[in-house]
Write a protein that holds these residues in place. Structure first.
Motif, mmCIF file in Angstrom:
data_model
loop_
_atom_site.group_PDB
_atom_site.id
_atom_site.type_symbol
_atom_site.label_atom_id
_atom_site.label_comp_id
_atom_site.label_asym_id
_atom_site.label_seq_id
_atom_site.Cartn_x
_atom_site.Cartn_y
_atom_site.Cartn_z
ATOM 1 N N ALA A 99 3.278 -4.508 10.614
ATOM 2 C CA ALA A 99 2.320 -3.614 9.971
ATOM 3 C C ALA A 99 3.037 -2.392 9.396
ATOM 4 O O ALA A 99 2.721 -1.941 8.286
ATOM 5 C CB ALA A 99 1.252 -3.177 10.967
ATOM 6 N N LEU A 150 4.881 -3.428 6.215
ATOM 7 C CA LEU A 150 3.958 -3.568 5.082
ATOM 8 C C LEU A 150 3.480 -2.205 4.585
ATOM 9 O O LEU A 150 3.315 -1.996 3.380
ATOM 10 C CB LEU A 150 2.760 -4.421 5.491
ATOM 11 N N THR A 151 3.274 -1.264 5.498
ATOM 12 C CA THR A 151 2.851 0.078 5.105
ATOM 13 C C THR A 151 3.914 0.748 4.247
ATOM 14 O O THR A 151 3.610 1.386 3.227
ATOM 15 C CB THR A 151 2.565 0.921 6.358
ATOM 16 N N ALA A 193 -1.663 -4.612 6.194
ATOM 17 C CA ALA A 193 -1.085 -3.833 7.290
ATOM 18 C C ALA A 193 -2.160 -3.440 8.295
ATOM 19 O O ALA A 193 -1.932 -3.472 9.514
ATOM 20 C CB ALA A 193 -0.393 -2.589 6.740
ATOM 21 N N THR A 212 -2.510 -4.290 12.379
ATOM 22 C CA THR A 212 -2.377 -3.135 13.263
ATOM 23 C C THR A 212 -3.178 -3.382 14.531
ATOM 24 O O THR A 212 -4.347 -3.777 14.463
ATOM 25 C CB THR A 212 -2.903 -1.861 12.565
ATOM 26 N N ARG A 246 -4.456 3.604 7.433
ATOM 27 C CA ARG A 246 -4.058 2.507 6.538
ATOM 28 C C ARG A 246 -5.251 2.004 5.730
ATOM 29 O O ARG A 246 -5.125 1.719 4.538
ATOM 30 C CB ARG A 246 -3.419 1.384 7.364
#
Length: 922
Positions: free
Chosen positions: A369, A372-373, A395, A399, A410
C-alpha cells in the motif's frame, strides 16, 4: 495493390480526399479488418507529400502508461518546447521525459502545452499541411486522450486521422471529440470493408507463403467474413491439422480469436508459452526484463515463427494488438497473479513495479500500500491525476482496516485526484463517501473538498456553503484547517456579513503560517471587500498587504476581487492590468473556467470605461468559451444585453432582461434577479419610459437591500433611479434616493458618485423649482473633475442633463450648446439611445436656432459692461461710441445668445456661456 495496401485502392482514395478538406477523418471497422494497414499507408502518403506528420499508435497495454501516446505524437515538436511559457514548458518536458518537474504539473497545463505546440506547428508554414494521426484511438491512455481532445477542439488548420474498432468508445461517441472541431468541416467516416477473395489470396500468400485452392480460399473468406487477421489465423489452424478438411467438414472456428490463439499457444513449447504471457503482461516488454524473468532468446523463436511476436534487439512487440489482448484474457487468474508477482520482483522501473504489486496482491499489505501511495504521488505530480486516483484507491484497498489515518488520507487523496482530473461527479461521490465514513480532520477535509466541487461544478451556491459549514463543524477549532475552511466560506457565502465574519476568522487563524500565505492573502482581500460591501470605510491597508503577500501570483480563491474593487472606484486601467495578467496566466495553464470568468470581468470593465469595441470582444469570447465549456451563460448574456442597451439596440436588450428575470424566478436566484432588474430599468430609462424605469429600479433596490449589500458595483444604478423618478413625477422618492447617494459619495467619493450625484441634484432642483444655477455650476465642476477617458458615458450624460435644465429655464442658447455637445459625445462612443434622447431634447428647445457666429470684440465688451449693470449711456461713454451703437450691439448679442433680458445676460456672462472671439481659436 496501389499504395502498398492490398484491396484498398478505393477506400484509400476516399480517405485521402477527405484528409484534403476541412474536418477530421475516422477509419472504422472491426479488429483485424485492416484499419492499421490503411492508417499506416495514409500516414506514409502524407509524409511523402511533405506534410508534417504527428502520429501515435497506442496499444492496450499502454493505456496504463500515462502520456505514452502523447509523447510519441509530440516528439517531432520537441525543439519548440523551449519557446513555451514556463508552466507549459515544464509540462511538455515531463510528457517528453526530457525534464523533471520540481512542482506538480496541472493536467490542464498539459492540454494547453499540447495546444500551443500544435498551433505553432500549423503557424510555421514550413509544410503543406500538418497531420495528427492516431491509430486505435480508444486505446489512448487517459491523460494523452484528455490533452489531445482539449487541443484538437481548439486548433484550426490541422488534418486529423484516427481509427477505431466497434465497441472501443461509448455508443454514438466519436473518439477525441473529433465531431466538435473548429474548422467547420464535418467528420468524414470511412468504413473499412471486408476483403474480397482475390485480395485475401494476396494477403495469405504474402503473410504465410501459402496458396490455397479456389474452393478452400472461398471457404476461408466466408468463415472469416473477409477479415484478413481472422483469415490468417484460420489458415494457420488449417496448417496445424493432420489433413485438410473435406468439403463437408467444418473449418476451425474463426469467430473467436481467443479460441484460435489458445490453439496456437497450446502448440508452443512451455518455455515459449510462458515468455508470451510475460510479454503480454508487461506495459513495454523489454528484452532485459524478459531476460531477468528467465526468458531466453531461444524461447522467443517459436512465437515469432508462429506470427505472434516481432523480436528486436531491445524489445518485443505483438504483431497485432488483438494478440496481446487475447493472450492476457487466456491466462487463468491464479497464474496471472503469480506472473505479476514474478515481474514485480524483477522490473527496474519503480512505477511498473508498483503496478505489478497492485495486481498480484489480494490481502491488505501495508508495504505494498505504501509503494502504491508513493507511485500515486509521482503520477499526480506528473500531471496524470486520474491514473494517480486509481493507485490511491488500490492503496486504500490494501491498507489494513485498523490503520484508519492512512486509509482515510489515501481515499481522500484519490477523491482530490478525481477533482484535479476534472471528473467532478466521481470526486463528489468519493468525497461524500469519505465524509460519511471518517471523523475529525479527514471528515473536515473531505467536506471542504465537497464544497469546492460544488462551487466549481456549477451546483447551487448553498450546496457549497452547507458543506463548508459542515466541514467547519468537523475541524478542530483554532486550527489551520479551520482557517482554510473559513477562507473558502468567505468566497462561497455571498451574504456580506457572513462572508466578512468568515474572512476575518480566516485572517486570524492563518496569519503567521508561511505555508498558507496564499489563502491568507485571499482572506485579507475578502475581509477588505466584504467590509466595503457592508458600507464600511475601505481599509486599503488590508488590500495592500494582501497584494504584497500574493507577489506575482494572484490567489485563485479571490484573485478577481481587487479588480472588482478597482472597477467600483473607476480605476479601469488598474483593473484592466490585473485582469489581463491573470488571463495570460490562465491561458498558459489551460484554465478555461478561470479564463471564462476573467473575460466576463474584462467585458464589464471595458463597458464601464466606455470602450465598447473592447467590451464586445471580451464578452463574445466569454460567451464562446462558456458555450464550449457547457457552463451557464447568464453573466455574459446579461453583459451583452447591457452593451446592446448602451448602443441603442433596446429591443434586443429588453428580451435579455425578460428572459433573465424569468430564469431568476425559476432558480430563485437573487444575483440573477438583480442584474436583470438593473438591465430592465436601464432599457426603460434609455427609451424614455420613466414610470417603467422607476418601477424597475425600485424593485432592484428592494432586492439589493434584502441581501444586505451596500457597495460597490451594485449601487451604480441610483443616479438613474433618481432620473427616472424625476421623469415619472415621483419627486419625494427622488429626494430620498438622492440622500442615499449623497451619503455614499461623502463616505467614499468616486468618479461615478461625483458625476451621478451632481447630475441627480441638477435634475431634482430643476423639477422642484429651485434656481438651478448652483446645481449647474456643480455639474460643470463635477464633469471637469473627471478625466474624459474615465467615464465617457456619464460625462456625456451630464451634458444632457445640463441641456434639459437650461431648456426648462428657457435659456435656449446654453441648452442648445449643451445638447449639441452631448449628441457629439454620445455619437463618438456609440451611445445611440442617449444620442437620440439628446436630439429629441434639442427639438424641444424650439425657436430660431442661434447664429453660429461668435460675439465680436465690440459685442463682447458691450455684453460684459451691460452684465455689470452699466446703462447704455455709460457704455457709450466708456467705449467712445453712440448710445444707438450700444443698443444695436445689444440687440445682436441677445439674438446670438438666445436671451431677452439683461438678467439673463448677466447669468450667461457669469457662467461663461457666451461664445467670444477667444473661443474661436480654442
Amino acid at each position: 495493390m496501389r499504395h502498398g495496401v492490398v484491396g484498398r485502392d478505393e477506400v484509400f482514395d476516399q480517405a485521402w480526399r477527405l484528409l484534403g478538406r476541412p474536418g477530421p477523418v475516422l477509419l472504422e471497422g472491426p479488429a483485424g479488418i485492416g484499419k492499421t494497414e490503411l492508417w499506416r499507408a495514409l500516414v506514409a502518403e502524407a509524409a511523402h507529400a511533405g506534410w508534417l506528420v504527428l502520429s501515435c499508435a497506442p496499444t492496450e497495454a499502454e493505456t496504463e502508461l500515462p502520456y505514452a501516446a502523447l509523447a510519441d505524437l509530440l516528439g517531432p515538436l520537441a525543439d519548440r518546447v523551449a519557446e513555451l511559457p514556463r508552466p507549459q514548458r515544464v509540462a511538455a518536458e515531463v510528457v517528453l521525459l526530457s525534464g523533471d518537474a520540481d512542482e506538480t504539473v496541472d493536467v490542464r497545463v498539459v492540454g494547453a502545452a499540447t495546444r500551443s505546440l500544435l498551433e505553432a506547428a500549423t503557424a510555421a508554414n514550413t509544410h503543406p499541411a500538418v497531420l495528427v494521426a492516431v491509430d486505435d484511438a480508444p486505446w489512448l491512455d487517459r491523460p494523452s486522450e484528455r490533452a489531445l481532445r482539449f487541443a484538437l477542439r481548439r486548433v484550426t488548420g490541422l488534418a486529423t486521422l484516427a481509427s477505431r474498432r466497434p465497441g472501443g468508445t461509448a455508443p454514438g461517441e466519436v473518439p477525441l471529440g473529433l465531431d466538435e472541431g473548429r474548422d467547420g468541416g464535418r467528420l468524414g467516416r470511412v468504413e473499412v470493408p471486408p476483403l474480397d477473395v482475390g485480395a485475401l489470396h494476396h494477403v495469405l500468400r504474402e503473410r504465410l507463403g501459402v496458396t490455397l485452392s479456389r474452393p478452400m480460399l472461398v471457404r476461408v473468406a466466408r468463415e472469416a467474413e473477409g477479415n484478413p487477421l481472422l483469415a490468417i489465423e484460420v489458415v494457420r489452424a488449417l496448417q496445424r491439422l493432420p489433413r485438410q478438411p473435406s468439403p463437408g467438414e467444418d473449418l476451425p472456428v474463426a469467430a473467436s480469436m481467443h479460441h484460435l490463439l489458445a490453439d496456437v499457444l497450446a502448440g508452443l513449447p512451455s518455455e515459449s508459452r510462458a515468455a508470451v504471457r510475460l510479454a503480454a503482461l508487461l506495459t513495454v516488454p523489454a528484452v532485459v526484463d524478459l531476460a531477468a524473468a528467465g526468458v531466453s532468446t531461444a524461447a522467443l523463436d517459436a512465437p515469432e515463427e508462429a506470427g505472434l511476436l516481432v523480436v528486436t534487439p531491445t524489445g518485443v512487440r505483438f504483431t497485432h494488438p488483438v494478440y496481446a489482448a487475447a493472450v492476457r484474457a487466456g491466462i487463468p487468474p491464479g497464474v496471472r497473479r503469480r506472473l505479476h508477482r514474478q515481474l514485480a520482483g524483477l522490473v527496474t522501473d519503480q512505477d511498473e513495479r508498483a503496478r505489478h504489486l497492485g495486481l498480484c496482491t489480494t490481502d491488505p499489505d501495508p508495504t505494498v500500500a505504501e509503494t502504491l501511495t508513493a507511485a500515486a504521488g509521482r503520477w499526480h505530480s506528473r500531471g496524470a491525476p486520474d491514473f494517480a486516483a486509481q493507485l490511491y484507491e488500490r492503496a486504500a484497498q490494501l491498507t489494513p482496516a485498523d490503520d484508519r489515518d492512512r486509509l482515510g488520507h489515501r481515499r481522500l487523496a484519490a477523491a482530490r485526484c478525481r477533482f484535479d482530473s476534472g471528473d467532478f461527479p466521481a470526486a463528489r461521490t468519493a468525497a461524500d463517501a469519505v465524509a460519511a465514513e471518517f471523523t475529525d480532520d479527514v471528515r473536515a477535509e473531505s467536506l471542504l473538498l465537497r464544497a469546492v466541487v460544488a462551487w466549481c461544478g456549477g451546483e447551487a451556491g448553498r450546496v457549497a456553503v452547507d458543506n463548508g459549514t459542515r466541514a467547519l463543524a468537523a475541524a478542530r477549532p483554532g486550527s489551520a484547517l479551520a482557517g482554510r475552511i473559513h477562507a473558502h466560506l468567505a468566497v462561497f457565502d455571498d451574504r456580506p456579513e457572513q462572508g466578512r465574519a468568515h474572512a476575518e476568522a480566516a485572517a486570524v487563524l492563518l496569519d503567521g503560517r508561511d505555508d498558507d500565505h496564499e489563502l491568507l492573502a485571499a482572506a485579507l482581500v475578502l475581509l477588505f471587500f466584504q467590509e466595503v460591501r457592508l458600507g464600511r470605510a475601505p481599509r486599503t491597508d488590508l488590500l495592500d498587504r494582501a497584494l504584497r503577500l500574493e507577489g506575482d501570483e494572484p490567489a485563485w480563491l479571490a484573485g478577481t476581487v481587487p479588480a472588482i474593487w478597482w472597477k467600483a472606484i473607476d480605476d479601469a486601467e488598474r483593473a484592466r492590468r490585473r485582469l489581463h495578467r491573470m488571463l495570460g496566466r490562465a491561458e498558459a495553464r489551460g484554465d478555461e473556467p478561470l479564463q471564462h470568468e476573467l473575460l466576463s470581468h474584462l467585458g464589464e470593465a471595458e463597458l464601464l470605461a466606455g470602450r465598447w469595441a473592447e467590451a464586445e470582444r471580451h464578452i463574445t469570447a466569454a460567451r464562446e468559451l462558456g458555450d464550449q465549456l457547457g457552463t451557464g451563460l447568464v453573466g455574459e448574456t446579461w453583459l451583452a444585453g447591457l452593451l446592446d442597451a448602451h448602443r441603442g439596440r433596446l429591443a434586443e436588450a429588453a428580451r435579455v432582461a425578460e428572459s433573465g428575470l424569468r430564469l431568476a424566478d425559476e432558480l430563485d436566484d437573487d444575483w440573477c434577479r438583480r442584474i436583470h432588474q438593473q438591465l430592465a430599468g436601464f432599457v426603460a430609462l434609455s427609451a424614455g419610459r420613466m414610470v417603467e424605469a422607476a418601477a424597475a429600479y425600485s424593485s432592484l433596490a428592494a432586492t439589493i437591500d434584502g441581501t444586505g449589500l451596500v457597495e460597490p458595483l451594485a449601487m451604480r444604478f441610483e443616479p438613474d433611479w433618481i432620473e427616472a423618478c424625476v421623469g415619472a413625477g415621483d419627486l419625494d422618492r427622488a429626494a430620498a434616493v438622492l440622500d442615499r447617494l449623497t451619503a455614499r459619495h461623502h463616505r467614499l467619493p468616486r468618479p461615478w458618485t461625483t458625476l451621478g450625484s451632481a447630475r441627480a441634484r441638477a435634475l431634482l432642483d430643476s423639477a422642484t423649482g429651485v434656481d438651478p444655477g448652483d446645481a449647474l455650476d456643480a455639474l460643470a465642476a463635477a464633469r471637469d473633475a473627471v478625466p474624459p477617458a474615465v467615464l465617457p458615458l456619464d460625462r456625456a450624460r451630464c451634458l444632457l442633463v445640463a441641456g434639459i435644465v437650461h431648456r426648462r429655464s428657457r435659456r435656449k442658447l446654453p441648452a442648445r450648446q449643451a445638447l449639441e455637445a452631448a449628441v457629439g459625445e454620445f455619437t463618438a462612443i456609440g451611445a445611440a439611445a442617449f444620442a437620440d434622447r439628446a436630439r429629441a431634447e434639442l427639438a424641444r428647445v424650439g425657436g430660431r436656432p442661434p447664429t453660429p457666429r461668435h460675439l465680436t470684440a465690440t459685442e463682447e465688451r458691450v455684453a460684459r459692461l451691460a452684465a455689470r449693470g452699466r446703462t447704455n449711456r455709460a457704455i457709450a461713454d466708456e467705449l467712445f461710441v453712440s448710445p444707438k451703437t450700444v443698443e444695436a450691439n445689444l440687440a445682436r448679442i441677445y439674438r446670438k445668445l438666445g436671451i431677452t433680458t439683461r438678467a439673463e445676460l448677466g447669468a450667461a456672462m457669469t457662467r461663461g456661456d457666451a461664445p467670444t472671439m477667444g473661443d474661436v481659436g480654442g
